[in-house]
Write an enzyme that holds these catalytic residues in place. Structure first.
Site, PDB file in Angstrom:
ATOM      1  N   GLY A  49     -43.317  -7.017 -14.670  1.00 38.80           N
ATOM      2  CA  GLY A  49     -43.097  -5.708 -15.287  1.00 38.80           C
ATOM      3  C   GLY A  49     -44.391  -5.053 -15.720  1.00 38.80           C
ATOM      4  CB  ALA A  50     -47.805  -5.461 -14.441  1.00 34.64           C
ATOM      5  NE  ARG A  78     -40.670   0.610 -17.335  1.00 33.64           N
ATOM      6  CZ  ARG A  78     -39.470   1.142 -17.487  1.00 33.64           C
ATOM      7  NH1 ARG A  78     -39.333   2.453 -17.520  1.00 33.64           N
ATOM      8  NH2 ARG A  78     -38.404   0.380 -17.614  1.00 33.64           N
ATOM      9  CB  SER A 118     -37.485  -8.384 -28.729  1.00 36.97           C
ATOM     10  OG  SER A 118     -37.055  -7.389 -29.639  1.00 36.97           O
ATOM     11  CE1 TYR A 135     -34.461  -5.538 -24.706  1.00 35.52           C
ATOM     12  CE2 TYR A 135     -34.450  -5.856 -27.095  1.00 35.52           C
ATOM     13  CZ  TYR A 135     -35.142  -5.688 -25.906  1.00 35.52           C
ATOM     14  OH  TYR A 135     -36.517  -5.689 -25.916  1.00 35.52           O
ATOM     15  CE  LYS A 142     -36.526  -8.799 -24.568  1.00 39.93           C
ATOM     16  NZ  LYS A 142     -37.653  -9.103 -23.657  1.00 39.93           N
ATOM     17  CB  ILE A 192     -43.650  -1.792 -28.810  1.00 43.25           C
ATOM     18  CG1 ILE A 192     -43.703  -3.186 -29.465  1.00 43.25           C
ATOM     19  CG2 ILE A 192     -44.955  -1.469 -28.106  1.00 43.25           C
ATOM     20  CD1 ILE A 192     -44.771  -3.366 -30.523  1.00 43.25           C
TER      21      ILE A 192
END
Length: 263
Positions: free
Chosen positions: A12-13, A15, A154, A167, A171, A200
């Site tokens: 997932g690089a 963005r 997270s 989600y 995590k 974030i």
């Protein structure tokens, strides 16, 4: 080995946090491979924008096409990294998705649950399994290598959000996966860490930016600001550079103090 520089593979690089990690590792002396589901060399954003920035830092960057949620993509991605660089020193399990719609847990759909867990938990678990086998074989040939694995989880691993339950479950599971791999790979001198971001500022959080602006103003975060991808990236670099080699299983929270229990 083809490379004398260490090599990182960041999922997932293209963005957000993954982009920040890729750039920080390049600045710290790593050559970097980064995956994306779509490779568009003509795009001014995305994985090729990251490649341009990494090139400017004097490092090499390999764009790798693949989807972490597709288990059949895992081995070809790893093979491509090793074919290009000859080694893998660091896997950063960063790729993740949020629910397309925030809904009450009583209305969470099977489709949304499966989509989120496939990318956020099932995919990283089995990618790590394959990468671990590769790292073990590398160390047999080059015992001086000290490969590492970092899971980006997270604060949702322990803070419940009933409007995005899938989600949180993903995590939380990923946090346990990090601990399990840390326990199993310790005897192989492969350190495994968890980096746990808070709120974030990325395109993933932009749809709810007003909500978080209000919560931050009301005291949600002791340090009273949004986190940035660079904050998370600095933590990954600190783990990658060997400063915590005797701390496998370490959890580093990058949340501005959300983990502090307050009255």
């Amino acid at each position: 080995m083809k490379n004398t520089r260490p090599v990182a593979f960041v999922t997932g690089a293209s963005r957000g946090i993954g982009r920040g990690i890729a750039l920080a590792l390049a600045g710290a002396g790593y050559d970097v491979a980064g995956n994306s589901r779509v490779l568009s060399p003509q795009s001014e954003t995305g994985i090729f924008e990251v490649k341009k920035r990494v090139d400017e830092l004097g490092a090499q960057f390999l764009p790798v096409k693949g989807d972490v949620s597709e288990l059949d993509d895992h081995q070809p991605m790893l093979d491509e990294v090793v074919e290009r660089f000859g080694r893998l020193d660091l896997l950063v399990n960063n790729a993740g998705v949020a629910p397309e719609l925030r809904v009450d847990v009583l209305d969470t759909s099977v489709e949304s649950f499966d989509r989120v867990l496939s990318t956020n938990l099932r995919g990283p678990f089995f990618l790590t399994q394959k990468a671990a086998h590769l790292m073990i074989e590398q160390r047999k040939a080059a015992p001086e290598m000290r490969p590492k694995i970092v899971f980006i989880t997270s604060v949702s691993a322990y803070i419940a959000s009933p409007s995005r339950s899938e989600y949180c479950v993903s995590k939380s599971g990923l946090s346990m996966a990090a601990a399990i791999f840390a326990a199993r790979l310790a005897q192989r001198d492969i350190a495994v860490y968890e980096v746990r971001p808070g709120v974030i500022k990325t395109d993933m959080t932009s749809p709810v930016s007003e909500r978080y602006d209000k919560l931050i103003a009301e005291g949600l975060i002791p340090q009273s600001r949004w986190g940035l991808p660079e904050d998370v990236a600095r933590a990954v670099v600190a783990l990658a550079n060997g400063s915590f080699d005797y701390s496998t299983g370490l959890v580093v929270e990058v949340s501005g103090g959300m983990n502090i229990r307050r009255l």
